[in-house]
Design a protein around this motif. Structure first.
Motif, PDB file in Angstrom:
ATOM      1  N   TYR A 110      41.593  35.937  50.812  1.00  0.00           N
ATOM      2  CA  TYR A 110      40.820  35.177  49.516  1.00  0.00           C
ATOM      3  C   TYR A 110      39.462  35.623  49.758  1.00  0.00           C
ATOM      4  CZ  TYR A 110      39.981  31.492  46.730  1.00  0.00           C
ATOM      5  OH  TYR A 110      39.559  31.166  45.731  1.00  0.00           O
ATOM      6  N   HIS A 122      45.539  33.934  48.094  1.00  0.00           N
ATOM      7  CA  HIS A 122      46.311  33.682  48.955  1.00  0.00           C
ATOM      8  C   HIS A 122      47.118  34.337  49.975  1.00  0.00           C
ATOM      9  CE1 HIS A 122      43.443  29.877  48.346  1.00  0.00           C
ATOM     10  NE2 HIS A 122      44.428  29.879  47.172  1.00  0.00           N
ATOM     11  N   SER A 163      44.225  30.185  54.727  1.00  0.00           N
ATOM     12  CA  SER A 163      45.408  28.673  54.765  1.00  0.00           C
ATOM     13  C   SER A 163      46.367  29.150  53.865  1.00  0.00           C
ATOM     14  CB  SER A 163      44.886  27.283  54.559  1.00  0.00           C
ATOM     15  OG  SER A 163      45.692  26.944  54.099  1.00  0.00           O
ATOM     16  N   LEU A 234      55.012  36.662  34.486  1.00  0.00           N
ATOM     17  CA  LEU A 234      54.899  36.351  35.449  1.00  0.00           C
ATOM     18  C   LEU A 234      55.335  36.457  36.296  1.00  0.00           C
ATOM     19  CD1 LEU A 234      52.734  32.518  34.962  1.00  0.00           C
ATOM     20  CD2 LEU A 234      51.477  34.498  35.287  1.00  0.00           C
ATOM     21  N   ARG A 241      52.855  43.064  41.343  1.00  0.00           N
ATOM     22  CA  ARG A 241      51.120  43.141  41.982  1.00  0.00           C
ATOM     23  C   ARG A 241      52.434  43.675  43.736  1.00  0.00           C
ATOM     24  NH1 ARG A 241      49.301  37.866  41.247  1.00  0.00           N
ATOM     25  NH2 ARG A 241      48.254  37.583  43.178  1.00  0.00           N
ATOM     26  N   PHE A 298      55.713  42.742  30.873  1.00  0.00           N
ATOM     27  CA  PHE A 298      54.761  41.311  30.357  1.00  0.00           C
ATOM     28  C   PHE A 298      53.784  41.610  29.347  1.00  0.00           C
ATOM     29  CE2 PHE A 298      54.065  43.516  34.268  1.00  0.00           C
ATOM     30  CZ  PHE A 298      52.291  43.302  34.364  1.00  0.00           C
TER      31      PHE A 298
ATOM     32  N   ASP B  44      47.718  46.109  35.057  1.00  0.00           N
ATOM     33  CA  ASP B  44      47.314  44.966  34.090  1.00  0.00           C
ATOM     34  C   ASP B  44      48.022  43.587  34.121  1.00  0.00           C
ATOM     35  OD1 ASP B  44      47.086  46.637  32.104  1.00  0.00           O
ATOM     36  OD2 ASP B  44      48.617  47.510  31.704  1.00  0.00           O
ATOM     37  N   ALA B  45      49.123  44.673  36.219  1.00  0.00           N
ATOM     38  CA  ALA B  45      50.154  43.074  36.539  1.00  0.00           C
ATOM     39  C   ALA B  45      48.813  41.935  36.888  1.00  0.00           C
ATOM     40  CB  ALA B  45      50.518  43.751  37.791  1.00  0.00           C
ATOM     41  N   ILE B  46      47.807  42.423  37.857  1.00  0.00           N
ATOM     42  CA  ILE B  46      46.501  41.314  38.117  1.00  0.00           C
ATOM     43  C   ILE B  46      46.460  41.153  37.572  1.00  0.00           C
ATOM     44  CG2 ILE B  46      44.230  41.614  39.682  1.00  0.00           C
ATOM     45  CD1 ILE B  46      46.000  43.979  40.976  1.00  0.00           C
ATOM     46  N   PHE B  48      46.593  40.150  34.091  1.00  0.00           N
ATOM     47  CA  PHE B  48      48.176  39.489  33.763  1.00  0.00           C
ATOM     48  C   PHE B  48      47.763  38.354  34.781  1.00  0.00           C
ATOM     49  CE2 PHE B  48      52.283  37.365  32.661  1.00  0.00           C
ATOM     50  CZ  PHE B  48      52.317  37.448  31.509  1.00  0.00           C
ATOM     51  N   ALA B  49      48.332  37.841  35.975  1.00  0.00           N
ATOM     52  CA  ALA B  49      48.189  36.791  36.452  1.00  0.00           C
ATOM     53  C   ALA B  49      46.881  36.218  36.495  1.00  0.00           C
ATOM     54  CB  ALA B  49      47.689  37.400  37.877  1.00  0.00           C
ATOM     55  N   TRP B  50      45.818  36.885  36.324  1.00  0.00           N
ATOM     56  CA  TRP B  50      45.026  36.321  35.849  1.00  0.00           C
ATOM     57  C   TRP B  50      44.053  35.303  34.873  1.00  0.00           C
ATOM     58  CZ3 TRP B  50      41.320  33.847  39.647  1.00  0.00           C
ATOM     59  CH2 TRP B  50      41.401  34.579  40.541  1.00  0.00           C
ATOM     60  N   ALA B  52      46.815  34.053  33.176  1.00  0.00           N
ATOM     61  CA  ALA B  52      47.419  33.011  32.801  1.00  0.00           C
ATOM     62  C   ALA B  52      46.876  32.137  33.686  1.00  0.00           C
ATOM     63  CB  ALA B  52      48.948  33.139  33.893  1.00  0.00           C
ATOM     64  N   ILE B  53      46.361  31.668  34.507  1.00  0.00           N
ATOM     65  CA  ILE B  53      44.968  31.611  35.733  1.00  0.00           C
ATOM     66  C   ILE B  53      43.997  30.362  34.553  1.00  0.00           C
ATOM     67  CG2 ILE B  53      44.072  30.541  37.216  1.00  0.00           C
ATOM     68  CD1 ILE B  53      45.547  32.984  38.976  1.00  0.00           C
ATOM     69  N   GLU B  55      44.095  31.135  31.813  1.00  0.00           N
ATOM     70  CA  GLU B  55      44.978  29.482  30.272  1.00  0.00           C
ATOM     71  C   GLU B  55      44.429  28.370  30.505  1.00  0.00           C
ATOM     72  OE1 GLU B  55      48.388  30.464  28.149  1.00  0.00           O
ATOM     73  OE2 GLU B  55      47.131  32.588  27.658  1.00  0.00           O
ATOM     74  N   LEU B  79      40.307  28.494  40.318  1.00  0.00           N
ATOM     75  CA  LEU B  79      39.611  29.192  41.900  1.00  0.00           C
ATOM     76  C   LEU B  79      40.788  29.850  42.850  1.00  0.00           C
ATOM     77  CD1 LEU B  79      36.423  27.925  42.761  1.00  0.00           C
ATOM     78  CD2 LEU B  79      36.770  30.220  42.046  1.00  0.00           C
ATOM     79  N   VAL B  80      42.124  28.974  42.078  1.00  0.00           N
ATOM     80  CA  VAL B  80      43.917  29.579  42.447  1.00  0.00           C
ATOM     81  C   VAL B  80      43.681  28.824  44.177  1.00  0.00           C
ATOM     82  CG1 VAL B  80      44.888  31.564  41.456  1.00  0.00           C
ATOM     83  CG2 VAL B  80      42.585  31.849  43.169  1.00  0.00           C
ATOM     84  N   MET B  81      43.055  28.010  43.967  1.00  0.00           N
ATOM     85  CA  MET B  81      43.427  26.613  45.175  1.00  0.00           C
ATOM     86  C   MET B  81      44.116  25.534  44.908  1.00  0.00           C
ATOM     87  SD  MET B  81      41.769  26.807  47.869  1.00  0.00           S
ATOM     88  CE  MET B  81      40.383  28.177  48.554  1.00  0.00           C
ATOM     89  N   ILE B  85      45.850  24.644  50.086  1.00  0.00           N
ATOM     90  CA  ILE B  85      44.887  24.729  50.639  1.00  0.00           C
ATOM     91  C   ILE B  85      43.210  24.780  50.629  1.00  0.00           C
ATOM     92  CG2 ILE B  85      44.579  27.169  50.346  1.00  0.00           C
ATOM     93  CD1 ILE B  85      46.747  28.128  49.592  1.00  0.00           C
TER      94      ILE B  85
END
Lengths: 337, 132
Positions: A110, A122, A163, A234, A241, A298, B44-46, B48-50, B52-53, B55, B79-81, B85
């Motif tokens: 991260y 993470h 973490s 997802l 991934r 997806f 695309d997978a990466i 797509f994950a972003w 969603a975050i 959104e 920040l995906v926390m 964490i």
């Protein structure tokens, strides 16, 4: 101060660190050979173990396993550490560096400044090797980066004590005694292959090995009714991934193991391994086909996309082929004894 | 995978020093290493994950502007926390972090505490108290 350490990038971080470390001690061993000797090919899908709230799918054993298997086979002694205290972790690292040992360690990605920002998740099982220190800067050999990198001591401390799921807790390792090293021989290769067959075929739990692939397929069919359309997509993206991103391997690992079988076939003079290597290459291509179709699902790019059921069917085919391959591999290795 | 099939779809890795080392076979079926800058399905997978975050972050932002959540909730998600964490990195407890996501508690925070949170998120205090 920088150790005379040759940095070579590799397909996977742990193999890369091991292969680079061995080179430092004068043993030239390809990444594929390290991977093979470490019985590194694996599959697991663990819904009870989560990252970002979604199941972890992994294509390799636990971090550190490849390394410990290789050093055990070669008869090298290594020492591992884990720390509670951050300062102690850094002091011990400095002490070892000053004694002239390159030190491998586990870090979280991260906060790694040289990673693209899209990679900042993470994920805490990345391996790097520290090979020098100049004032406050550590010189780092990261196997997924083309050149050597630098990290300030604060940055290094942060990533060593990342973490999240499976926190690295300052874990580090180095080769402490190199005197007992044995050159790679036939029996080591056979032992490592058999171990890998065992891991793929004989773990009596549904989440691991070839069974794990079927388990994932089974669960995948229920994702939409379980999680709904969005969350299912997802979850699928997370699998892709883990299939393709650094650290967990996936299709890339099938090719890497195929490369190992090719090397092994010469080493133990067993031409049948070459045929199995070609078969594994074909399986790797099927994994890629799976990823390709999954990404279309997806993204909903075309009107005609595969359904989760169709993807699961693809996985079942892969599982059958892998099972057949490992059973044959086991037979070939046992036969010759 | 054959050498000429190794994908070179650079979208994410290109600007960094990170590369994928792939194993591919040459015309004689022998394996070699080929360096790749990425593959589309993976990119695309990466992404797509972003997506969603991002959104979800925008939805949280609406709530921040409406005054039902504090800016911390927005930055944390962006920040995906997670509370757990962030608690680890900042030294607060998980419960405190969750409390700080309420606007009333957040507005009473002292500068030092804001500083600690901002540091753990690797942003400035000014950023932390706004929803941008």
């Amino acid at each position: 101060m920088e150790l005379n350490f040759v940095h070579k990038p590799s397909g996977h971080c742990e193999n890369g660190v091991v292969s680079n470390l061995l080179r430092f001690y004068g043993v030239e061993m390809s990444e594929a050979m390290v991977f093979g000797l470490g019985s590194g090919l694996f599959f697991s899908h663990m819904p009870f173990y989560k990252m970002h709230g979604m199941a972890i799918t992994s294509f390799r054993p636990l971090p550190g396993d490849i390394f410990s298997r290789v050093v055990k086979l070669l008869g090298i002694k290594m020492k591992r550490f884990k720390f509670r205290d951050k300062e102690k972790a850094m002091d011990k690292l400095d002490e070892l560096l000053m004694k002239g040992f390159p030190v491998g360690m586990l870090v979280g990605v991260y906060h790694l400044p040289y990673f693209p920002k899209e990679y900042r998740f993470h994920f805490n099982a990345h391996n790097i090797c520290v090979i020098g220190k100049e004032e406050d800067q550590y010189i780092v050999s990261d196997p997924v980066v083309v050149d050597k990198c630098r990290l300030s001591s604060n940055e290094l401390k942060l990533v060593r004590f990342a973490s999240g799921t499976y926190p690295p807790k300052g874990r580090m390792y180095y080769i402490s005694d190199f005197k007992g090293i044995k050159p790679v021989n036939e029996s080591m290769v056979r032992k490592a292959i058999l171990k890998n067959c065992n891991r793929m075929l004989k773990i009596p739990l549904p989440m691991f090995g070839v069974e794990g692939i079927r388990y994932l397929a089974k669960r995948m069919r229920k994702w939409v009714s379980f999680f709904g359309e969005k969350k299912a997509a997802l979850n699928l993206a997370q699998v892709i991934r883990m299939l393709e991103e650094i650290g967990t391997g996936g299709a890339g690992f099938r090719f890497m193991y195929a490369a190992f079988l090719q090397e092994a076939s010469v080493m133990i003079n067993e031409p049948r391994l070459n045929r199995l290597s070609a078969e594994l290459t074909a399986i790797g291509d099927q994994w890629r086909d799976f990823s390709y179709n999954a990404a279309r699902l997806f993204k909903k790019r075309d009107a005609e996309v595969a359904t989760y059921d169709q993807l699961a069917d693809k996985l079942m085919v892969i599982a059958d082929r892998e099972e057949k391959l490992f059973r044959e591999l086991e037979k070939v290795i046992r036969d010759a004894r | 995978m054959k050498i000429k099939e190794v994908p070179q779809d650079g979208v994410i890795l290109e600007s960094s020093g990170v590369r994928d080392v792939c194993y591919a076979v040459d015309e004689n079926g022998n394996y070699t290493q080929v360096i790749s800058v990425g593959w589309e399905p993976k990119n695309d997978a990466i992404n797509f994950a972003w997506e969603a975050i991002n959104e979800e972050s925008e939805q949280i932002k609406v709530k921040v502007i409406a005054g039902t959540l504090s800016p911390l909730a927005y930055h944390m998600h962006r920040l995906v926390m997670t509370p757990a964490i962030l608690a680890d990195y900042s030294g607060f407890s998980k419960r405190e972090i969750k409390k700080f996501c309420e606007p009333e508690t957040f507005s009473r925070l002292k500068y030092d505490d804001l500083h600690k949170l901002a540091d753990a998120l690797n942003i400035s205090v000014e950023q932390l108290i706004s929803a941008d």
